[in-house]
Design a protein around this motif. Structure first.
Motif, PDB file in Angstrom:
ATOM      1  N   ASN A 187     -23.795  51.491  22.275  1.00  0.00           N
ATOM      2  CA  ASN A 187     -24.362  51.152  20.972  1.00  0.00           C
ATOM      3  C   ASN A 187     -24.498  49.647  20.822  1.00  0.00           C
ATOM      4  O   ASN A 187     -23.523  48.964  20.576  1.00  0.00           O
ATOM      5  CB  ASN A 187     -23.469  51.697  19.845  1.00  0.00           C
ATOM      6  N   GLU A 246     -18.463  50.203  27.318  1.00  0.00           N
ATOM      7  CA  GLU A 246     -18.542  50.481  25.883  1.00  0.00           C
ATOM      8  C   GLU A 246     -17.193  50.250  25.199  1.00  0.00           C
ATOM      9  O   GLU A 246     -17.116  49.631  24.137  1.00  0.00           O
ATOM     10  CB  GLU A 246     -18.990  51.927  25.648  1.00  0.00           C
ATOM     11  N   THR A 247     -16.122  50.721  25.819  1.00  0.00           N
ATOM     12  CA  THR A 247     -14.784  50.597  25.233  1.00  0.00           C
ATOM     13  C   THR A 247     -14.359  49.140  25.129  1.00  0.00           C
ATOM     14  O   THR A 247     -13.882  48.693  24.089  1.00  0.00           O
ATOM     15  CB  THR A 247     -13.771  51.406  26.075  1.00  0.00           C
ATOM     16  N   ASP A 259     -16.238  47.242  22.541  1.00  0.00           N
ATOM     17  CA  ASP A 259     -15.772  47.561  21.186  1.00  0.00           C
ATOM     18  C   ASP A 259     -14.438  46.905  20.855  1.00  0.00           C
ATOM     19  O   ASP A 259     -13.918  47.079  19.762  1.00  0.00           O
ATOM     20  CB  ASP A 259     -15.631  49.080  21.010  1.00  0.00           C
ATOM     21  N   SER A 301     -11.508  47.346  22.694  1.00  0.00           N
ATOM     22  CA  SER A 301     -10.352  48.099  23.172  1.00  0.00           C
ATOM     23  C   SER A 301     -10.095  47.789  24.641  1.00  0.00           C
ATOM     24  O   SER A 301     -10.854  47.064  25.271  1.00  0.00           O
ATOM     25  CB  SER A 301     -10.603  49.603  23.011  1.00  0.00           C
ATOM     26  N   ARG A 306     -13.707  58.095  18.402  1.00  0.00           N
ATOM     27  CA  ARG A 306     -13.937  56.670  18.172  1.00  0.00           C
ATOM     28  C   ARG A 306     -12.857  56.089  17.244  1.00  0.00           C
ATOM     29  O   ARG A 306     -12.405  54.964  17.417  1.00  0.00           O
ATOM     30  CB  ARG A 306     -15.329  56.464  17.563  1.00  0.00           C
ATOM     31  N   ALA A 355     -10.063  53.115  17.917  1.00  0.00           N
ATOM     32  CA  ALA A 355      -9.843  52.006  16.991  1.00  0.00           C
ATOM     33  C   ALA A 355      -8.345  51.854  16.696  1.00  0.00           C
ATOM     34  O   ALA A 355      -7.827  50.730  16.660  1.00  0.00           O
ATOM     35  CB  ALA A 355     -10.617  52.219  15.698  1.00  0.00           C
TER      36      ALA A 355
END
Length: 195
Positions: A9, A122-123, A126, A128, A187, A191
């Motif tokens: 994303n 992606e992780t 974000d 993480s 998701r 978080a």
């Protein structure tokens, strides 16, 4: 293209720097991401990546040796905001812990699938950490086992939900299992783990 690659994303192409001495690996990554509008894989030298403020994340594909740890320290010193993923041949638990301490936000074995690579990107993008669950659980266990006099200064307070997630994580549950048990999105689990 796998679903994991398609799910990244980002409103505009997400720039990922690639450092590798293996030309086949470079070609492989370029083939995976060349027609993908959301990820732009950029092969560059370390000095270029240190200066390029438009780069979001760097993938370091190299042996787990002193050169790697020196690179991690260099990035940490000059670009502490840079998110780093290390892809190496079957790193051992202690090496993974050392990589994370040196600034790596993601650890992948050379045998990682295209989907795992995309998910790691992606992780880490974000905010993480992507690393083997056994290593993360071990690190959390080490912190939990410290006597009160050696705890990190300041009060670290977790919400009830964060404690629920942490407890299940330490017991080896996957993000999906945690989400199902607590009836929250995967998701959201990520978080909580990142916090």
């Amino acid at each position: 293209m796998t679903k994991a690659v398609e799910n990244l994303n980002a409103p505009r192409p997400f720039r990922v720097g690639l450092v590798s001495t293996d030309p086949l690996r470079v070609v492989g990554f370029q083939a995976i991401f060349e027609n993908h509008g959301r990820v732009e894989m950029v092969t560059a030298t370390v000095p270029v990546l240190l200066r390029d403020t438009s780069m979001h994340l760097v993938l370091l594909c190299m042996a787990t040796d002193d050169t790697l740890f020196n690179l991690l320290e260099t990035f940490k010193g000059f670009r502490p905001d840079m998110r780093l993923i290390v892809m190496s041949h079957a790193p051992q638990n202690e090496q993974i812990r050392r990589m994370i301490s040196a600034g790596a936000k993601g650890i992948l074995p050379d045998s990682a699938s295209e989907a795992d690579i995309a998910m790691a990107i992606e992780t880490v993008a974000d905010g993480s950490i992507w690393a083997p669950r056994r290593v993360l659980a071990s690190m959390i266990g080490d912190v939990s086992a410290r006597p009160a006099t050696t705890q990190i200064k300041g009060n670290i307070e977790l919400t009830a939900r964060e404690r629920d997630v942490l407890e299940r994580l330490v017991n080896g549950a996957t993000n999906r299992q945690i989400g199902e048990e607590l009836e929250i999105e995967e998701r959201t689990v990520k978080a909580h783990i990142a916090k």
